[in-house]
Design a protein around this motif. Structure first.
Motif, PDB file in Angstrom:
ATOM      1  N   ARG A  42      -1.732   2.765 -12.923  1.00  0.00           N
ATOM      2  CA  ARG A  42      -1.963   2.865 -11.394  1.00  0.00           C
ATOM      3  C   ARG A  42      -1.264   1.702 -10.602  1.00  0.00           C
ATOM      4  NH1 ARG A  42      -4.598   6.554  -8.942  1.00  0.00           N
ATOM      5  NH2 ARG A  42      -5.273   6.284  -6.845  1.00  0.00           N
ATOM      6  N   ALA A 100      -1.485   1.175  -2.031  1.00  0.00           N
ATOM      7  CA  ALA A 100      -2.116   2.381  -1.673  1.00  0.00           C
ATOM      8  C   ALA A 100      -1.081   3.723  -1.563  1.00  0.00           C
ATOM      9  CB  ALA A 100      -3.148   2.132  -0.218  1.00  0.00           C
ATOM     10  N   PHE A 101      -0.136   3.163  -1.071  1.00  0.00           N
ATOM     11  CA  PHE A 101       0.745   4.506  -0.616  1.00  0.00           C
ATOM     12  C   PHE A 101       1.684   4.955  -1.965  1.00  0.00           C
ATOM     13  CE2 PHE A 101       4.928   6.257   0.245  1.00  0.00           C
ATOM     14  CZ  PHE A 101       4.498   7.474   1.062  1.00  0.00           C
ATOM     15  N   THR A 102       1.787   4.099  -2.988  1.00  0.00           N
ATOM     16  CA  THR A 102       2.303   4.261  -4.289  1.00  0.00           C
ATOM     17  C   THR A 102       1.232   4.988  -5.147  1.00  0.00           C
ATOM     18  OG1 THR A 102       3.804   2.515  -4.176  1.00  0.00           O
ATOM     19  CG2 THR A 102       3.528   3.597  -6.103  1.00  0.00           C
ATOM     20  N   TRP A 125      -1.068   6.822  -4.103  1.00  0.00           N
ATOM     21  CA  TRP A 125      -1.264   8.011  -3.575  1.00  0.00           C
ATOM     22  C   TRP A 125      -0.066   9.010  -3.990  1.00  0.00           C
ATOM     23  CZ3 TRP A 125       1.950  11.167  -0.296  1.00  0.00           C
ATOM     24  CH2 TRP A 125       1.368  12.209   0.235  1.00  0.00           C
ATOM     25  N   GLN A 184       1.329   8.696  -7.050  1.00  0.00           N
ATOM     26  CA  GLN A 184       1.457   8.820  -8.265  1.00  0.00           C
ATOM     27  C   GLN A 184       0.175   9.975  -8.443  1.00  0.00           C
ATOM     28  OE1 GLN A 184       0.111   4.965  -9.247  1.00  0.00           O
ATOM     29  NE2 GLN A 184       1.619   5.030 -10.877  1.00  0.00           N
ATOM     30  N   ASP A 185      -0.960   9.839  -7.673  1.00  0.00           N
ATOM     31  CA  ASP A 185      -1.908  11.005  -7.765  1.00  0.00           C
ATOM     32  C   ASP A 185      -1.457  12.554  -7.544  1.00  0.00           C
ATOM     33  OD1 ASP A 185      -3.824   9.031  -8.223  1.00  0.00           O
ATOM     34  OD2 ASP A 185      -4.364   8.768  -6.297  1.00  0.00           O
ATOM     35  N   ALA A 186      -0.536  12.314  -6.457  1.00  0.00           N
ATOM     36  CA  ALA A 186       0.148  13.703  -6.264  1.00  0.00           C
ATOM     37  C   ALA A 186       1.014  14.213  -7.312  1.00  0.00           C
ATOM     38  CB  ALA A 186       1.056  13.349  -4.985  1.00  0.00           C
ATOM     39  N   ASN A 190      -1.444   7.412 -13.449  1.00  0.00           N
ATOM     40  CA  ASN A 190      -2.037   6.725 -12.289  1.00  0.00           C
ATOM     41  C   ASN A 190      -3.406   6.170 -12.730  1.00  0.00           C
ATOM     42  OD1 ASN A 190      -3.246   9.129 -12.921  1.00  0.00           O
ATOM     43  ND2 ASN A 190      -3.900   9.865 -10.643  1.00  0.00           N
TER      44      ASN A 190
END
Length: 180
Positions: free
Chosen positions: A118, A122-124, A126, A128-130, A145
């Motif tokens: 992970r 924060a944006f990266t 996010w 990864q999660d998507a 992630n």
């Protein structure tokens, strides 16, 4: 990946367990002057067939076994070193997997790990999660992630070395940890 494989696997000593041997890409990097033998597990029969073809590249004795890390078919304290390269992202229960690694590793033994993890951005993270639902489907259950360093530490390993390898979407770690 070859330089990372060479560096990580090249540190293995004694009797070694390789978790998730996959197609056997690590096999040529075990050093005969350091490694007595390698027990290599892989849950996927197709991957094991590829690994069998790569056995000839190994410079140490290797035994291939179909098994999952969450249920290792080895006695407590069997291994001096345990190697995993890009494995724990796809393990169904990584906490259970690391508990099993801890069980079969000798006291003072070393865990050698290379994983994508992970992002701390924060944006990266996010992104990864998507994308994880897609990577799970297309890349063998890959959860890119996961905070693998935390999982290793939470299992009770002592992390002795961690190198962060930066990449825009897929940061990685090279980690060494010992069993107390």
């Amino acid at each position: 990946m070859d330089p990372l494989r060479r560096e990580s696997v090249g540190q293995a000593k004694g009797v070694v367990l390789e978790i998730g041997v996959g197609t056997g890409l690590n096999l040529p990097y075990y050093k005969p002057e350091q490694v007595e033998r390698v027990e290599a597990i892989e849950p996927d029969e197709v991957m094991l067939r590829y690994a069998r073809e790569r056995l000839k590249t190994a410079r140490v004795p290797v035994t291939l076994t179909r098994a999952a890390v969450e249920s290792l078919p080895f006695a407590n304290g069997s291994f001096d070193s345990i190697v995993a390269t890009l494995v724990f992202c796809s393990v169904s229960n990584p906490q259970r997997g690391f508990q099993e690694v801890m069980r079969v590793l000798k006291p003072g033994g070393i865990l050698l790990l290379v994983e994508h993890v992970r992002s701390k951005q924060a944006f990266t993270a996010w992104i990864q999660d998507a994308i994880v639902p897609l990577t799970k489907l297309l890349s063998g259950n890959c959860h890119w992630n996961r905070d693998t360093t935390r999982t290793v530490a939470d299992t009770g390993f002592q992390i002795t070395f961690e190198r962060k390898i930066h990449s825009p979407l897929m940061p990685m770690i090279m980690l060494q940890a010992t069993r107390s």
